[in-house]
Design a protein around this motif. Structure first.
Motif, PDB file in Angstrom:
ATOM      1  N   UNK A 410      17.177  20.250 -10.971  1.00  0.00           N
ATOM      2  CA  UNK A 410      16.522  19.089 -11.878  1.00  0.00           C
ATOM      3  C   UNK A 410      17.303  17.887 -11.776  1.00  0.00           C
ATOM      4  N   UNK A 412      17.342  14.215 -13.751  1.00  0.00           N
ATOM      5  CA  UNK A 412      17.057  13.795 -15.226  1.00  0.00           C
ATOM      6  C   UNK A 412      17.994  12.533 -15.288  1.00  0.00           C
TER       7      UNK A 412
ATOM      8  N   UNK B  43      22.966  25.123 -17.697  1.00  0.00           N
ATOM      9  CA  UNK B  43      22.387  24.787 -16.388  1.00  0.00           C
ATOM     10  C   UNK B  43      22.594  23.639 -15.686  1.00  0.00           C
ATOM     11  N   UNK B  45      21.904  19.780 -13.902  1.00  0.00           N
ATOM     12  CA  UNK B  45      20.921  18.782 -13.641  1.00  0.00           C
ATOM     13  C   UNK B  45      21.654  17.571 -12.825  1.00  0.00           C
ATOM     14  N   UNK B  46      20.912  16.863 -12.369  1.00  0.00           N
ATOM     15  CA  UNK B  46      21.617  15.887 -11.378  1.00  0.00           C
ATOM     16  C   UNK B  46      21.017  14.511 -12.015  1.00  0.00           C
ATOM     17  N   UNK B  47      21.746  13.658 -12.222  1.00  0.00           N
ATOM     18  CA  UNK B  47      21.627  12.341 -12.809  1.00  0.00           C
ATOM     19  C   UNK B  47      21.651  11.107 -11.902  1.00  0.00           C
ATOM     20  N   UNK B  60      23.757  20.823 -18.743  1.00  0.00           N
ATOM     21  CA  UNK B  60      22.831  20.949 -19.972  1.00  0.00           C
ATOM     22  C   UNK B  60      23.330  22.092 -20.632  1.00  0.00           C
ATOM     23  N   UNK B  68      22.405  15.886 -21.259  1.00  0.00           N
ATOM     24  CA  UNK B  68      23.189  16.492 -20.499  1.00  0.00           C
ATOM     25  C   UNK B  68      24.453  15.634 -20.326  1.00  0.00           C
TER      26      UNK B  68
END
Lengths: 754, 101
Positions: A410, A412, B43, B45-47, B60, B68
């Motif tokens: 995901x 974000x 888990x 996430x990609x920012x 996260x 995050x």
């Protein structure tokens, strides 16, 4: 940390309208405002450069920053009244169902004030036990607790009596009989150790306690509230004097109000005015009140039999209100600046760009031509209903479950992160409340993370790719909105030769579908530029702009499912859920309907033989390729994310032509839940031939027509290679033909056997 | 019942070659196992740093109680980011890192 966020009071504006903007600025003394016209999204190096066009306006400039709080949590409130103030002995009774009894102290009802320590109130303590609390000021407070925790999702009749003259207090915590087996037992506690005269002019509240004057925004009456209750309250009543157990049973019995008539102070019937925000007292004092922050109504009460599933048929079984500590319908922020839409402003997509330090936040709005006027033959209809329903989609970030069905990690960004820095921004109808129940109401009157020209390419942001294409063609288009469609019906569409949808017009009211249908029957042309459109039924709030209800009833791909017996909208009484379960499957309107979704990789369409049919060949002029859309900014293809297919069984017109069909979708593309009645393994696109997106065309009476792409990702391919591609060419051919005054010939009925 | 088998390096190679799109059933089982929701587990996430151009890997924490937490890992290719997350999860399941990068 510098943060800025805001919202405006109207998304749909016309010349002469004023758009008010509310802003909260944290960590900066001032911020910059710039009104811009949006002509494309920020979509990366493979798309048109993001270049918002500055609008000359007095509004542009620097403003002093201030933080505005978010008053989250629902309640109901009744203004203070002498008959409550004068109570020296009373009985409080209600049915309650806590859903998170162990959360913390939670208010049930009374006029207790945390700040002044005055009033009377029934509440739950930290262990979920019923408590009666009385006070006449600091140091005078007394409580009586049941000492036995309530269970979550269990109905109880709760009652308390107090008599400041005799000093007696008593409480009863009695489970309501139901099907099934459990160990709950009725609890009764009493004491004669004295209680204060708790006279107070406080407002009476349900599901929250007032805690003094608010220093910032207030959800009601300039007060702030806390101790929010998660759960349901049904038929609360107050009687003057301390009843005994038999009297309480009589009060809550079938003829209770008549039997206790002389002593009755108030008897609220939450089954009245379910669609609105009033709560009605049927007692002699008419202590009417209001709900605050839109707790859920049209939910069953303690006496639901399960035999009737429609609250409009048996409202007396739907006499409960479900309160949540994370409901918010209006942040109630003060206005910071106002933008007047001048008659010189062209119709389009606009935004207030707010900048504080390095942090940028966008508040978009739409400008339409004056009502009844069209400045173009072409209208883009912004999917304002769908944008609203998705606002603050928090759940997709909360676990790797999103990654499972999306097939990729995901993404974000820092604006998405606001949801976790400021959880009081509230939730979306894709989320569950803190007690696990689905969020049924969506609202715009609060800051949001996902209505902007940046970030994930979804809904509004992706629809700007369609705007980008229209701008590339010269910018001859008007922008109208689904809000206006719901309000004005077909007359909104009538002036246009062609109406273009967004990439994902998923949510529709009955009025919106009727308007599209009537427009098409009168020769209108519709370009359905997306996937999974016209899927869910929604209801608009009867008085609040931008508040929409979704009941995720049986069937459908959904983030939560409505509880049995709660499938009917509270705002309208209409049966909610999928339009295909309401006799209006999307295939009837646009030829195609939702068949699958996947998010790891997008694919392409292959041209079919029908593309050479003389009825459709014109749209392929200059398009020689066999494969259509094997490129794009959305995972490499025009066919993907959420896709639609024809289905004659569900209403695809018999004369519809599928001119191109997608193929080669990945494992993550599973067939939609409503097509799998018996679970089996053959549901993904690798082995399920039903999964494809269909570019579909059909004529409608009186020279109209529909052209559907059946794919959300389609919009992401329009601008590829500077618009020099077969997706843009095909779509432009359709637009030019649909914008032409010349009627599209009605093909007549197909011959037998075709 | 499917269970993780750290000798199946062929699955890791298949994922590295093609992180998105059609996968063989055994690789899809493995991906579902790696990505299975667990409310108690953090888990990834990609920012995005630049949209569509570069991403920072972030973590996260469970429960959604905080934003995050960015790591110092930056990727300029989305497929490479997926491969990195795959390797982290492989190491978690196998108790040892993949023998190739």
């Amino acid at each position: 940390m510098t943060r800025i966020m805001g919202y405006c009071d109207r998304w749909s504006a016309r010349p002469g309208d004023t758009v008010n903007f509310m802003v909260s600025c944290i960590g900066a003394e001032s911020y910059e405002v710039e009104i811009v016209r949006l002509k494309q999204p920020e979509a990366g190096p493979l798309a048109t450069p993001f270049q918002p066009e500055r609008v000359a306006s007095d509004v542009n400039g620097r403003y002093a920053g201030r933080e505005q709080a978010l008053p989250i949590g629902s309640l109901a409130v009744v203004p203070g009244h002498p008959c409550l103030e004068q109570l020296e002995a009373a009985t409080l009774v209600a049915y309650v169902m806590p859903t998170t009894p162990l959360k913390c102290r939670q208010a049930l009802f009374g006029n207790w004030c945390e700040a002044s320590r005055t009033g009377f109130g029934l509440e739950l303590d930290e262990q979920g036990c019923l408590v009666l609390r009385l006070g006449a000021g600091p140091g005078t407070e007394v409580t009586l607790a049941s000492g036995e925790p309530m269970r979550a999702w269990r109905w109880y009749r709760v009652a308390a009596t107090f008599d400041s003259l005799s000093g007696c207090m008593a409480i009863w915590q009695e489970p309501v009989p139901r099907h099934g087996f459990d160990l709950d037992r009725p609890i009764h506690r009493s004491t004669e150790s004295g209680c204060p005269k708790c006279r107070s002019s406080n407002a009476l509240t349900f599901a929250a306690w007032q805690s003094g004057r608010a220093t910032g925004p207030s959800a009601w009456g300039g007060l702030q509230f806390g101790q929010h209750f998660n759960g349901r309250i049904d038929r609360p009543r107050i009687v003057e004097g301390a009843l005994d157990h038999a009297g309480i049973a009589e009060l809550m019995g079938e003829n209770g109000l008549a039997a206790i008539e002389d002593e009755l102070v108030a008897a609220w019937d939450f089954a009245l005015d379910i669609s609105g925000e009033a709560i009605t007292d049927t007692g002699p004092n008419r202590l009417h009140g209001t709900i605050v922050n839109l707790p859920t109504r049209a939910v069953h009460g303690h006496n639901w039999t399960g035999c009737i599933n429609d609250w409009t048929k048996a409202p007396e079984q739907y006499g409960a209100i479900h309160f949540h500590d994370d409901d918010i319908v209006d942040a109630c922020w003060a206005t910071d600046f106002s933008f007047e839409v001048s008659s010189a402003l062209r119709s389009g997509v606009y935004a207030a760009k707010l900048t504080a330090g390095d942090f940028v936040y966008w508040v978009p709005f739409f400008v339409s031509p004056p009502r009844g006027e069209a400045r173009s033959k072409v209208a883009f209809i912004a999917s304002t209903a769908t944008y609203t329903v998705y606002l603050n989609n928090t759940g997709r970030f909360l676990s790797s479950a999103t990654e499972v069905y999306q097939g990729r990690v995901t993404v974000m960004d820092e604006i998405d992160s606001l949801l976790f820095e400021f959880p009081a921004m509230g939730l979306s109808t894709y989320d569950r409340h803190s007690d696990g129940t689905g969020v049924a109401y969506a609202s715009r009157s609060r800051p949001v993370h996902n209505f902007r020209p940046t970030g994930r390419h979804w809904n509004f942001n992706l629809d700007l790719c369609i705007i980008d294409w229209l701008e590339h063609l010269g910018g001859d288009y008007d922008v109208i909105t689904e809000d206006q469609l719901h309000e004005e019906g077909m007359s909104l569409l009538a002036p246009y030769n062609v109406v273009i949808t967004g990439s994902h017009p998923e949510y529709d009211s009955l009025g919106m579908l009727d308007a599209f249908q009537a427009y098409l029957r009168r020769g209108g042309r519709l370009m359905y530029m997306g996937g999974n459109g016209f899927y869910w039924r929604i209801a608009h709030h009867p008085t609040r702009d931008g508040v929409i209800e979704v009941r995720r009833a049986e069937g459908g791909v959904r983030a939560w499912d409505a509880l049995p017996g709660e499938y009917h909208h509270s705002f309208t009484g209409e049966y909610g859920g999928l339009w295909r379960r309401n006799s209006r499957a999307p295939q009837k309107l646009v030829g195609v309907g939702f068949i699958s979704q996947g998010f790891d990789k997008c694919s392409y369409y292959r041209r079919t033989e029908a593309a050479d049919d003389p009825r459709a060949a014109w749209m392929f002029e200059g398009v020689e390729d066999e494969l259509i859309g094997d490129f794009g900014i959305l995972q490499g293809g025009a066919a993907g994310l959420e896709i639609d297919a024809i289905d004659a069984r569900l209403g695809t017109p018999p004369h519809a032509l599928v001119v191109a069909r997608s193929e080669n979708h990945s494992n993550t593309y599973e067939v939609v839940a409503e097509e799998v009645l018996i679970p089996h393994g053959a549901t993904d696109a690798i082995i399920n031939p039903e999964i494809h997106a269909d570019i579909t065309f059909f004529e409608t009476p009186n020279g109209g027509a529909v052209w559907s792409t059946g794919s959300i990702a389609f919009a992401g391919s329009l601008g590829w290679n500077g618009f020099d591609n077969n997706v843009a060419r095909l779509t432009t051919n359709v637009l030019r033909r649909f914008a032409d005054d010349e009627p599209l010939p009605w093909p007549g009925l197909p011959k037998t056997g075709e | 019942m499917y269970s993780f088998d750290k000798s199946r390096l062929d699955l890791a190679r298949e994922f590295k070659a093609n992180p998105f799109g059609e996968h063989r059933p055994d690789l899809q089982y493995l991906l579902n196992l790696m990505r299975r929701p667990d409310p108690k587990r953090a888990h990834y996430v990609l920012m995005p740093r630049q949209w569509g151009e570069s991403w920072t890997l972030a973590v996260m924490e469970p429960g959604g109680v905080s934003p995050p937490r960015p790591t110092n890992l930056v990727f300029t290719d989305a497929g490479e980011a997926e491969w990195h997350v795959f390797k982290l999860r492989w190491a978690e399941l196998a108790g040892e890192e993949l023998p190739f990068d």
